[in-house]
Design a protein around this motif. Structure first.
Motif, PDB file in Angstrom:
ATOM      1  N   ASP A   1      21.749   8.185  40.384  1.00 33.95           N
ATOM      2  CA  ASP A   1      21.524   9.674  41.017  1.00 33.95           C
ATOM      3  C   ASP A   1      21.979  10.291  41.622  1.00 33.95           C
ATOM      4  OD1 ASP A   1      17.932   8.704  41.254  1.00 33.95           O
ATOM      5  OD2 ASP A   1      18.543   7.007  42.252  1.00 33.95           O
TER       6      ASP A   1
ATOM      7  N   ARG B   1      22.906  14.357  43.485  1.00 41.23           N
ATOM      8  CA  ARG B   1      22.826  15.634  44.103  1.00 41.23           C
ATOM      9  C   ARG B   1      23.573  16.765  44.316  1.00 41.23           C
ATOM     10  NH1 ARG B   1      21.464  14.387  50.350  1.00 41.23           N
ATOM     11  NH2 ARG B   1      23.032  13.272  50.229  1.00 41.23           N
TER      12      ARG B   1
ATOM     13  N   LEU C   1      19.673  23.532  44.960  1.00 40.31           N
ATOM     14  CA  LEU C   1      19.853  22.344  45.358  1.00 40.31           C
ATOM     15  C   LEU C   1      18.874  20.970  43.859  1.00 40.31           C
ATOM     16  CD1 LEU C   1      20.052  23.050  48.275  1.00 40.31           C
ATOM     17  CD2 LEU C   1      18.975  21.080  49.069  1.00 40.31           C
TER      18      LEU C   1
ATOM     19  N   TYR D   1      18.316  17.836  42.323  1.00 39.21           N
ATOM     20  CA  TYR D   1      18.576  16.434  42.337  1.00 39.21           C
ATOM     21  C   TYR D   1      18.487  15.277  40.637  1.00 39.21           C
ATOM     22  CZ  TYR D   1      18.599  16.558  46.808  1.00 39.21           C
ATOM     23  OH  TYR D   1      18.802  17.113  48.766  1.00 39.21           O
TER      24      TYR D   1
ATOM     25  N   GLN E   1      14.364  20.593  41.368  1.00 42.18           N
ATOM     26  CA  GLN E   1      15.578  21.324  42.084  1.00 42.18           C
ATOM     27  C   GLN E   1      14.116  21.960  42.918  1.00 42.18           C
ATOM     28  OE1 GLN E   1      14.179  21.640  38.483  1.00 42.18           O
ATOM     29  NE2 GLN E   1      15.785  20.763  37.364  1.00 42.18           N
TER      30      GLN E   1
ATOM     31  N   LYS F   1      29.592  19.798  47.745  1.00 35.23           N
ATOM     32  CA  LYS F   1      29.470  18.301  47.594  1.00 35.23           C
ATOM     33  C   LYS F   1      28.546  17.584  49.132  1.00 35.23           C
ATOM     34  CE  LYS F   1      32.927  15.800  44.281  1.00 35.23           C
ATOM     35  NZ  LYS F   1      33.589  15.561  44.234  1.00 35.23           N
TER      36      LYS F   1
ATOM     37  N   LEU G   1      25.814  18.846  51.537  1.00 37.29           N
ATOM     38  CA  LEU G   1      25.514  20.245  51.873  1.00 37.29           C
ATOM     39  C   LEU G   1      25.036  20.433  53.630  1.00 37.29           C
ATOM     40  CD1 LEU G   1      22.664  18.136  49.235  1.00 37.29           C
ATOM     41  CD2 LEU G   1      24.613  19.954  48.823  1.00 37.29           C
TER      42      LEU G   1
ATOM     43  N   ASP H   1      15.356  15.506  50.465  1.00 39.42           N
ATOM     44  CA  ASP H   1      16.053  14.221  49.036  1.00 39.42           C
ATOM     45  C   ASP H   1      14.544  12.854  48.966  1.00 39.42           C
ATOM     46  OD1 ASP H   1      17.666  12.427  48.708  1.00 39.42           O
ATOM     47  OD2 ASP H   1      18.493  11.789  50.385  1.00 39.42           O
TER      48      ASP H   1
ATOM     49  N   ALA I   1      12.661  14.548  46.176  1.00 39.66           N
ATOM     50  CA  ALA I   1      12.973  14.179  45.102  1.00 39.66           C
ATOM     51  C   ALA I   1      12.950  12.244  44.703  1.00 39.66           C
ATOM     52  CB  ALA I   1      14.314  14.978  44.797  1.00 39.66           C
ATOM     53  N   SER I   2      13.619  11.811  46.049  1.00 40.29           N
ATOM     54  CA  SER I   2      13.640  10.800  45.487  1.00 40.29           C
ATOM     55  C   SER I   2      11.958   9.397  45.397  1.00 40.29           C
ATOM     56  CB  SER I   2      14.163   9.437  47.187  1.00 40.29           C
ATOM     57  OG  SER I   2      15.295  10.250  47.241  1.00 40.29           O
TER      58      SER I   2
END
Length: 180
Positions: A87, A89, A105, A107, A124, A147, A149, A165, A168-169
């Motif tokens: 993964d 980001r 953003l 992922y 996104q 990097k 955020l 996060d 997205a996860s």
């Protein structure tokens, strides 16, 4: 919700995950040259302003302005070709079809079949630079890799970033499960 595909070989579970999602999703063919998009959903089209016929079979870098930071592009390439990273980001400047700038953003999750990366799922989350806590954030993103955020806002929004996060996860977990 509408979902657009170029490949009939996608597992039905993956197709339904796209159709059920209310967040912007894209799917790239990791085995094809230049990893073109082979699936997008309606939220992706709404976010970018592009129709499916304008994005499918293209690498998603068309969303990046010419002056996008090389460091972010390099980080994304390294992630895509590093078999040890499932993964990634990233924060990347993007431009909609009508020219509106926004920070994306992104992922990315690698989806495997038979222990081989077959697809790269992208989730996104657009951040409007005019609504960000720092007015020059978009311009600075063009000059450096983001990097860290926390540049998006103050400490208060870590929960918000954590929510992105988590979303997205969860989508990558669902997609991986539905690959079977």
């Amino acid at each position: 919700m509408d979902t657009f595909f170029t490949s009939a070989e996608l597992p039905e579970g993956l197709r339904s995950a796209f159709a059920e999602s209310r967040i912007s999703l894209s799917l790239a063919d990791a085995k094809a040259e230049d990893m073109p998009l082979i699936a997008v959903n309606q939220p992706f089209c709404d976010m970018s302003g592009y129709g499916p016929d304008e994005v499918l079979d293209r690498n998603c870098r068309f969303l990046q302005p010419n002056e996008s930071p090389d460091a972010v592009r390099k980080d994304m390439r390294e992630f895509l070709y590093d078999s040890d990273k499932p993964d990634g980001r990233f924060v990347i400047p993007n431009v909609t079809k009508d020219g509106r700038k926004f920070l994306n953003l992104v992922y990315m999750a690698k989806l495997k079949k038979d222990d081989e990366v077959t697809f790269v799922l992208g989730s996104q989350f657009p951040v409007d630079p005019e609504k960000a806590s720092e007015p020059d954030l978009y311009d600075r993103a063009l000059k450096e890799s983001l990097k860290q955020l926390n540049l998006l806002s103050g400490d208060d929004n870590w929960a918000l970033l954590g929510s992105f996060d988590a979303l997205a996860s969860s989508h990558s977990i669902i997609a991986r499960a539905r690959m079977e």
